[in-house]
Design a protein around this motif. Structure first.
Motif, short mmCIF file in Angstrom:
data_model
loop_
_atom_site.label_atom_id
_atom_site.label_comp_id
_atom_site.label_asym_id
_atom_site.label_seq_id
_atom_site.Cartn_x
_atom_site.Cartn_y
_atom_site.Cartn_z
N MET A 84 0.84 -1.18 0.00
CA MET A 84 0.00 0.00 0.00
C MET A 84 0.89 1.24 0.00
SD MET A 84 -3.29 0.74 2.27
CE MET A 84 -2.99 1.70 3.70
N ALA A 85 0.63 2.19 -0.86
CA ALA A 85 1.43 3.41 -0.97
C ALA A 85 1.15 4.33 0.21
CB ALA A 85 1.10 4.13 -2.27
N ARG A 86 2.22 4.97 0.69
CA ARG A 86 2.07 5.93 1.77
C ARG A 86 1.57 7.25 1.22
NH1 ARG A 86 7.30 5.99 5.40
NH2 ARG A 86 6.02 7.53 6.42
N ARG A 87 0.67 7.86 1.92
CA ARG A 87 0.12 9.14 1.51
C ARG A 87 0.95 10.27 2.10
NH1 ARG A 87 -5.47 10.60 3.67
NH2 ARG A 87 -4.96 12.78 3.66
N HIS A 88 1.32 11.24 1.29
CA HIS A 88 2.10 12.39 1.76
C HIS A 88 1.18 13.41 2.40
CE1 HIS A 88 4.92 15.65 2.00
NE2 HIS A 88 4.08 16.40 1.32
N ILE A 89 1.47 13.75 3.65
CA ILE A 89 0.72 14.78 4.34
C ILE A 89 1.71 15.90 4.68
CG2 ILE A 89 -0.64 15.36 6.39
CD1 ILE A 89 -1.44 12.38 6.50
N PRO A 90 1.56 17.09 4.09
CA PRO A 90 2.49 18.19 4.38
C PRO A 90 2.47 18.57 5.86
CG PRO A 90 1.04 18.75 2.54
CD PRO A 90 0.53 17.48 3.16
N LEU A 91 3.64 18.89 6.38
CA LEU A 91 3.75 19.35 7.76
C LEU A 91 3.75 20.87 7.79
CD1 LEU A 91 6.55 16.95 9.02
CD2 LEU A 91 4.09 16.72 9.36
N HIS A 92 2.89 21.46 8.59
CA HIS A 92 2.80 22.91 8.70
C HIS A 92 2.75 23.29 10.17
CE1 HIS A 92 1.87 23.93 4.47
NE2 HIS A 92 1.35 22.73 4.45
N SER A 93 3.43 24.34 10.55
CA SER A 93 3.32 24.92 11.88
C SER A 93 3.66 26.39 11.75
CB SER A 93 4.28 24.23 12.86
OG SER A 93 5.60 24.65 12.66
N LYS A 94 3.48 27.12 12.84
CA LYS A 94 3.84 28.54 12.82
C LYS A 94 5.35 28.69 12.62
CE LYS A 94 3.14 32.80 15.35
NZ LYS A 94 2.60 33.41 16.55
N MET A 95 6.12 27.73 13.12
CA MET A 95 7.58 27.79 13.01
C MET A 95 8.06 27.46 11.60
SD MET A 95 10.46 25.79 15.25
CE MET A 95 10.00 26.58 16.76
N GLY A 96 7.39 26.55 10.92
CA GLY A 96 7.84 26.19 9.59
C GLY A 96 6.94 25.15 8.94
N TRP A 97 7.33 24.78 7.75
CA TRP A 97 6.59 23.75 7.02
C TRP A 97 7.53 23.07 6.05
CZ3 TRP A 97 6.29 24.29 1.72
CH2 TRP A 97 6.55 25.54 1.19
N SER A 98 7.08 21.94 5.56
CA SER A 98 7.90 21.22 4.58
C SER A 98 7.03 20.61 3.50
CB SER A 98 8.72 20.12 5.26
OG SER A 98 7.87 19.09 5.71
N SER A 99 7.65 20.36 2.37
CA SER A 99 7.03 19.65 1.26
C SER A 99 8.11 18.71 0.75
CB SER A 99 6.57 20.63 0.18
OG SER A 99 7.67 21.26 -0.43
N PRO A 100 7.82 17.86 -0.21
CA PRO A 100 8.85 16.94 -0.69
C PRO A 100 10.11 17.63 -1.23
CG PRO A 100 6.70 16.22 -1.45
CD PRO A 100 6.52 17.57 -0.81
N ASP A 101 10.00 18.88 -1.66
CA ASP A 101 11.17 19.55 -2.25
C ASP A 101 11.60 20.84 -1.55
OD1 ASP A 101 8.92 20.92 -3.01
OD2 ASP A 101 9.59 21.29 -5.05
N ARG A 102 11.03 21.13 -0.38
CA ARG A 102 11.37 22.40 0.28
C ARG A 102 11.10 22.32 1.78
NH1 ARG A 102 9.13 28.40 -1.27
NH2 ARG A 102 10.61 29.48 0.03
N ILE A 103 11.97 22.97 2.56
CA ILE A 103 11.76 23.14 4.00
C ILE A 103 11.84 24.63 4.28
CG2 ILE A 103 12.62 22.66 6.32
CD1 ILE A 103 13.87 20.09 5.16
N THR A 104 10.83 25.17 4.93
CA THR A 104 10.77 26.58 5.26
C THR A 104 10.74 26.74 6.77
OG1 THR A 104 9.57 27.06 3.23
CG2 THR A 104 9.47 28.72 4.95
N VAL A 105 11.60 27.60 7.30
CA VAL A 105 11.65 27.88 8.74
C VAL A 105 11.44 29.37 8.93
CG1 VAL A 105 13.06 27.74 10.82
CG2 VAL A 105 13.29 25.97 9.06
N CYS A 106 10.40 29.72 9.65
CA CYS A 106 10.07 31.13 9.91
C CYS A 106 10.08 31.96 8.64
CB CYS A 106 11.04 31.71 10.94
SG CYS A 106 10.92 30.91 12.55
N GLY A 107 9.55 31.40 7.57
CA GLY A 107 9.44 32.10 6.30
C GLY A 107 10.69 32.09 5.43
N LEU A 108 11.78 31.48 5.91
CA LEU A 108 13.02 31.42 5.13
C LEU A 108 13.25 30.01 4.61
CD1 LEU A 108 15.39 33.45 7.50
CD2 LEU A 108 14.17 34.27 5.47
#
Length: 68
Positions: free
Chosen positions: A1-25
């Protein structure tokens, strides 16, 4: 069974398969190689990059904590 990608988001940062953002940077283009560890910690605590005087003082405080 394929794993489903769920983006991580918080006030501190977020990530996607090709990017990590910390405090908007973007981690790879705006933080790595540009901020030292103390400035990165300051960014995570205060949500902004420190001014030069704040950087000097904050890094000095961290150095004294490491010593003890």
């Amino acid at each position: 069974m394929a794993r489903r990608h769920i983006p991580l988001h918080s006030k501190m940062g977020w990530s996607s398969p090709d990017r990590i953002t910390v405090c908007g940077l973007d981690l790879s283009s705006e933080i790595l190689g540009k901020l030292n560890l103390g400035d990165f910690a300051f960014l995570e605590i205060k949500g902004r990059v420190p001014m030069p005087g704040e950087s000097l003082l904050f890094n000095a405080m961290l150095a004294t904590l490491v010593e003890h």
